[in-house]
Design a protein around this motif. Structure first.
Motif, PDB file in Angstrom:
ATOM      1  N   ALA A 151      26.357  41.625  44.209  1.00 41.35           N
ATOM      2  CA  ALA A 151      27.500  40.930  43.635  1.00 41.35           C
ATOM      3  C   ALA A 151      28.733  41.146  44.497  1.00 41.35           C
ATOM      4  O   ALA A 151      28.962  42.235  45.007  1.00 41.35           O
ATOM      5  CB  ALA A 151      27.763  41.430  42.225  1.00 41.35           C
ATOM      6  N   ARG A 152      29.518  40.109  44.676  1.00 43.56           N
ATOM      7  CA  ARG A 152      30.771  40.235  45.414  1.00 43.56           C
ATOM      8  C   ARG A 152      31.847  40.806  44.501  1.00 43.56           C
ATOM      9  O   ARG A 152      31.774  40.702  43.282  1.00 43.56           O
ATOM     10  CB  ARG A 152      31.236  38.863  45.924  1.00 43.56           C
ATOM     11  N   MET A 153      32.841  41.406  45.125  1.00 45.24           N
ATOM     12  CA  MET A 153      33.984  41.879  44.369  1.00 45.24           C
ATOM     13  C   MET A 153      34.682  40.683  43.739  1.00 45.24           C
ATOM     14  O   MET A 153      34.944  39.687  44.405  1.00 45.24           O
ATOM     15  CB  MET A 153      34.964  42.597  45.299  1.00 45.24           C
ATOM     16  N   PRO A 154      34.945  40.714  42.407  1.00 41.21           N
ATOM     17  CA  PRO A 154      35.611  39.577  41.773  1.00 41.21           C
ATOM     18  C   PRO A 154      37.012  39.377  42.320  1.00 41.21           C
ATOM     19  O   PRO A 154      37.576  40.244  42.980  1.00 41.21           O
ATOM     20  CB  PRO A 154      35.636  39.989  40.294  1.00 41.21           C
ATOM     21  N   ALA A 155      37.564  38.172  42.047  1.00 40.33           N
ATOM     22  CA  ALA A 155      38.890  37.846  42.572  1.00 40.33           C
ATOM     23  C   ALA A 155      39.939  38.821  42.072  1.00 40.33           C
ATOM     24  O   ALA A 155      40.922  39.082  42.745  1.00 40.33           O
ATOM     25  CB  ALA A 155      39.261  36.418  42.179  1.00 40.33           C
ATOM     26  N   SER A 156      39.752  39.353  40.869  1.00 38.74           N
ATOM     27  CA  SER A 156      40.670  40.353  40.346  1.00 38.74           C
ATOM     28  C   SER A 156      39.949  41.182  39.298  1.00 38.74           C
ATOM     29  O   SER A 156      38.909  40.782  38.781  1.00 38.74           O
ATOM     30  CB  SER A 156      41.916  39.691  39.738  1.00 38.74           C
ATOM     31  N   LEU A 157      40.504  42.341  39.014  1.00 38.96           N
ATOM     32  CA  LEU A 157      39.952  43.229  38.002  1.00 38.96           C
ATOM     33  C   LEU A 157      41.011  43.468  36.941  1.00 38.96           C
ATOM     34  O   LEU A 157      42.184  43.663  37.261  1.00 38.96           O
ATOM     35  CB  LEU A 157      39.546  44.567  38.616  1.00 38.96           C
ATOM     36  N   ALA A 158      40.604  43.466  35.682  1.00 42.36           N
ATOM     37  CA  ALA A 158      41.496  43.773  34.571  1.00 42.36           C
ATOM     38  C   ALA A 158      40.932  44.983  33.842  1.00 42.36           C
ATOM     39  O   ALA A 158      39.798  44.947  33.354  1.00 42.36           O
ATOM     40  CB  ALA A 158      41.632  42.586  33.636  1.00 42.36           C
ATOM     41  N   LEU A 159      41.692  46.049  33.785  1.00 43.53           N
ATOM     42  CA  LEU A 159      41.270  47.288  33.129  1.00 43.53           C
ATOM     43  C   LEU A 159      42.194  47.536  31.948  1.00 43.53           C
ATOM     44  O   LEU A 159      43.413  47.472  32.079  1.00 43.53           O
ATOM     45  CB  LEU A 159      41.348  48.464  34.101  1.00 43.53           C
ATOM     46  N   SER A 160      41.591  47.793  30.786  1.00 44.00           N
ATOM     47  CA  SER A 160      42.389  48.006  29.583  1.00 44.00           C
ATOM     48  C   SER A 160      41.925  49.258  28.860  1.00 44.00           C
ATOM     49  O   SER A 160      40.729  49.554  28.799  1.00 44.00           O
ATOM     50  CB  SER A 160      42.279  46.801  28.634  1.00 44.00           C
ATOM     51  N   ALA A 161      42.875  49.987  28.327  1.00 48.38           N
ATOM     52  CA  ALA A 161      42.634  51.164  27.499  1.00 48.38           C
ATOM     53  C   ALA A 161      43.822  51.273  26.553  1.00 48.38           C
ATOM     54  O   ALA A 161      44.847  50.604  26.753  1.00 48.38           O
ATOM     55  CB  ALA A 161      42.487  52.411  28.364  1.00 48.38           C
ATOM     56  N   PRO A 162      43.709  52.059  25.503  1.00 50.47           N
ATOM     57  CA  PRO A 162      44.847  52.207  24.593  1.00 50.47           C
ATOM     58  C   PRO A 162      46.110  52.635  25.332  1.00 50.47           C
ATOM     59  O   PRO A 162      46.145  53.674  25.981  1.00 50.47           O
ATOM     60  CB  PRO A 162      44.364  53.298  23.616  1.00 50.47           C
ATOM     61  N   ILE A 177      45.829  47.402  33.310  1.00 49.28           N
ATOM     62  CA  ILE A 177      45.898  47.401  34.773  1.00 49.28           C
ATOM     63  C   ILE A 177      45.250  46.136  35.312  1.00 49.28           C
ATOM     64  O   ILE A 177      44.206  45.704  34.820  1.00 49.28           O
ATOM     65  CB  ILE A 177      45.180  48.633  35.368  1.00 49.28           C
ATOM     66  N   VAL A 178      45.877  45.548  36.323  1.00 52.68           N
ATOM     67  CA  VAL A 178      45.313  44.414  37.046  1.00 52.68           C
ATOM     68  C   VAL A 178      45.232  44.795  38.516  1.00 52.68           C
ATOM     69  O   VAL A 178      46.202  45.321  39.081  1.00 52.68           O
ATOM     70  CB  VAL A 178      46.160  43.136  36.865  1.00 52.68           C
ATOM     71  N   VAL A 179      44.079  44.544  39.134  1.00 51.75           N
ATOM     72  CA  VAL A 179      43.864  44.843  40.551  1.00 51.75           C
ATOM     73  C   VAL A 179      43.447  43.559  41.257  1.00 51.75           C
ATOM     74  O   VAL A 179      42.580  42.839  40.769  1.00 51.75           O
ATOM     75  CB  VAL A 179      42.767  45.905  40.756  1.00 51.75           C
ATOM     76  N   GLN A 180      44.069  43.256  42.389  1.00 57.13           N
ATOM     77  CA  GLN A 180      43.723  42.066  43.160  1.00 57.13           C
ATOM     78  C   GLN A 180      43.518  42.427  44.628  1.00 57.13           C
ATOM     79  O   GLN A 180      44.241  43.269  45.166  1.00 57.13           O
ATOM     80  CB  GLN A 180      44.823  40.999  43.057  1.00 57.13           C
ATOM     81  N   PRO A 181      42.511  41.816  45.282  1.00 56.59           N
ATOM     82  CA  PRO A 181      42.334  42.021  46.724  1.00 56.59           C
ATOM     83  C   PRO A 181      43.346  41.207  47.504  1.00 56.59           C
ATOM     84  O   PRO A 181      43.855  40.187  47.022  1.00 56.59           O
ATOM     85  CB  PRO A 181      40.907  41.532  46.975  1.00 56.59           C
ATOM     86  N   GLY A 231      50.919  38.748  44.903  1.00 56.58           N
ATOM     87  CA  GLY A 231      49.733  38.800  45.750  1.00 56.58           C
ATOM     88  C   GLY A 231      49.844  37.879  46.946  1.00 56.58           C
ATOM     89  O   GLY A 231      49.461  38.245  48.068  1.00 56.58           O
ATOM     90  N   SER A 232      50.375  36.670  46.727  1.00 57.12           N
ATOM     91  CA  SER A 232      50.550  35.732  47.838  1.00 57.12           C
ATOM     92  C   SER A 232      51.545  36.262  48.862  1.00 57.12           C
ATOM     93  O   SER A 232      51.324  36.175  50.076  1.00 57.12           O
ATOM     94  CB  SER A 232      51.014  34.377  47.300  1.00 57.12           C
TER      95      SER A 232
END
Length: 500
Positions: free
Chosen positions: A200-211, A215-219, A250-251
């Motif tokens: 699997a390729r790294m997705p365009a962005s990652l969204a991480l959530s906790a109480p 967090i949002v991560v973008q390449p 990001g741009s």
């Protein structure tokens, strides 16, 4: 609510309940309209089919996430049914009474206008934020300034990571460890740039959530291999406007990195051109070119370093480094800094003797020769030409010429056949300084056998092995051919006789 003359009847006592967002206005007289709703609507009804126990009707609306219920009086009911009021109050559903003179379509228009105004305000905020980010990108700090500004725009933190996962810049409170761990987990190993077939390729962005943490991560960078990553985090969930701002950042970060890459490429080309001027003896012109661009050469005497292309990034900040092709990287450093810079490269490095710019070509040749010796496991990763030259003439000879000499001199021995290893016997004889007993013991043969072999060597080569000059040439030929490890045999039961 006052503008539309709506009267609150139930479910409005909780703090902030009337400030809940309304996504749209829907009108329905169905006993169960929930299949046609998405949630967040203000539902309007005149209660044409309302009778009996209305608690189930209210419960279904609450489960669907309806923002509120508007009951129009004066059509099928002169007043809002008390059972509806009780059920709405019990389940916390905002219930509003709509007077006869207020058309449902007027409420729909009012909500539509309010939604349009909110969207316009969001777009305006997004444009303003993008403007602030753009101005940050134009500052001297570049990407660092964008990261700092982004953290303020999202009301949290932001961080910039390079493609290997190392943090380049981060604002206070940044959760970079959590970001790196998640990227590593999703890739199987840290920051694999291009996945193998079927992975699997790294997705365009990652969204991480906790109480209390989002967090949002973008390449960064286009195409398969990310050239870095950036992450933003906050205690609250990000709104659509915030996501727009994050995408704009990001741009800008990608553009800044590409511009920086192009600038570095231009600087590297300039350094290579200046190095060519120095090698051509044009020291003054080289200094003039650099001077117009605010650069300067290290003060003489300098030491030349030679290394592979992977050393360029490590050498550039601490030395005058340029790509040359042969070897791939040449760096010039002041004499007193040479050892520290060479060790800091983290790869094999050849080090020349100190020199002035007038003898730079000789220094580069010394560094190249030392780099070739750096591949020898018996030496460390950094080889100084001064130490290499002190070990014999072979280090001072051109490798190709030395190999050709060795092949020609040893050809009669190599062609003799396998009845006796004359080359290894000659090596043992020379290493033992002509002592028969020591050489024979090293080979595991009788000294008379070794004497016979040395007579054959002298005959085949047509040379006198007692001549010191002949021995020197033969030793040089053996060294140029390579020094294979001697095969140690068991020591014979007998002891050889007296030495020569």
């Amino acid at each position: 609510m006052r503008r539309m003359q709506l009267k609150p009847l139930a479910g409005t006592a909780r703090p902030g309940v009337l400030d809940a967002p309304v996504r749209w206005v829907a009108v329905s007289e169905l006993s169960d309209p929930t299949p046609y709703l998405e949630g967040g609507e203000l539902l309007l009804t005149t209660g044409l089919r309302m009778e009996g126990d209305l608690s189930g009707y209210v419960a279904r609306l609450v489960r669907r996430g309806v923002a509120g219920l508007g009951f129009g009086v004066g059509v099928s009911h002169e007043e809002t049914p008390p059972g509806l009021v009780e059920a709405a109050e019990a389940d916390g559903l905002p219930l509003l009474e709509v007077p006869r003179e207020m058309p449902f379509i007027a409420i729909g228009k009012a909500v539509s206008e309010l939604l349009a105004a909110e969207q316009y305000e969001e777009i305006s905020r997004a444009f303003a934020a993008q403007g602030r980010l753009t101005r940050a990108a134009l500052r001297q700090e570049g990407v660092e300034a964008v990261i700092d500004r982004l953290a303020k725009e999202v009301g949290g933190w932001a961080a910039l990571l390079d493609e290997s996962g190392e943090v380049r810049h981060a604002t206070p409170g940044a959760r970079t460890e959590a970001v790196a761990a998640e990227l590593s987990r999703r890739r199987g190993r840290p920051f694999e740039p291009v996945p193998a077939a079927g992975e699997a390729r790294m997705p365009a962005s990652l969204a991480l959530s906790a109480p209390g943490e989002h967090i949002v991560v973008q390449p960064l960078g286009g195409g398969g291999r990310p050239r870095g990553f950036f992450a933003v985090g906050a205690e609250h969930a990000f709104s659509p406007v915030t996501h727009t701002v994050i995408n704009a950042a990001g741009s800008l970060l990608t553009l800044s990195m590409e511009q920086g890459r192009a600038q570095r490429a231009a600087e590297r080309s300039l350094r290579a051109a200046v190095l060519e001027l120095l090698l051509a003896g044009e020291e003054e012109r080289a200094r003039a070119v650099l001077g117009r661009l605010g650069g300067r050469l290290p003060a003489a005497p300098v030491v030349a370093l030679a290394a592979g292309p992977e050393a360029l990034d490590a050498l550039e900040p601490v030395a005058y480094a340029a790509l040359t092709g042969v070897p791939d990287v040449v760096a010039l450093v002041p004499e007193q800094d040479a050892e520290e810079v060479a060790l800091g490269a983290g790869v094999p490095v050849g080090v020349s003797l100190p020199t002035g710019y007038g003898s730079l070509r000789d220094a580069l040749d010394q560094a190249r020769r030392a780099l070739e010796a750096a591949g020898d496991t018996r030496r460390g990763p950094v080889v100084k030409f001064g130490e290499l030259a002190g070990q014999g003439l072979l280090a001072l000879l051109d490798p190709a010429a030395a190999h050709a000499f060795s092949t020609a001199v040893l050809a009669p021995l190599n062609a003799y056949g396998s009845r006796a290893d004359l080359v290894e016997s000659l090596r043992a004889y020379l290493e033992s300084n002509g002592h028969w007993d020591a050489a024979a013991q090293r080979l595991g043969v009788h000294r008379h056998t070794l004497r016979y072999r040395m007579r054959r060597v002298a005959e085949l080569l047509g040379r006198d092995l007692d001549d010191p000059g002949v021995r020197a040439e033969l030793w040089l030929a053996l060294e140029a051919a390579g020094r294979p490890r001697a095969k140690r045999r068991a020591t014979p039961a007998f002891r050889p006789g007296s030495s020569r």
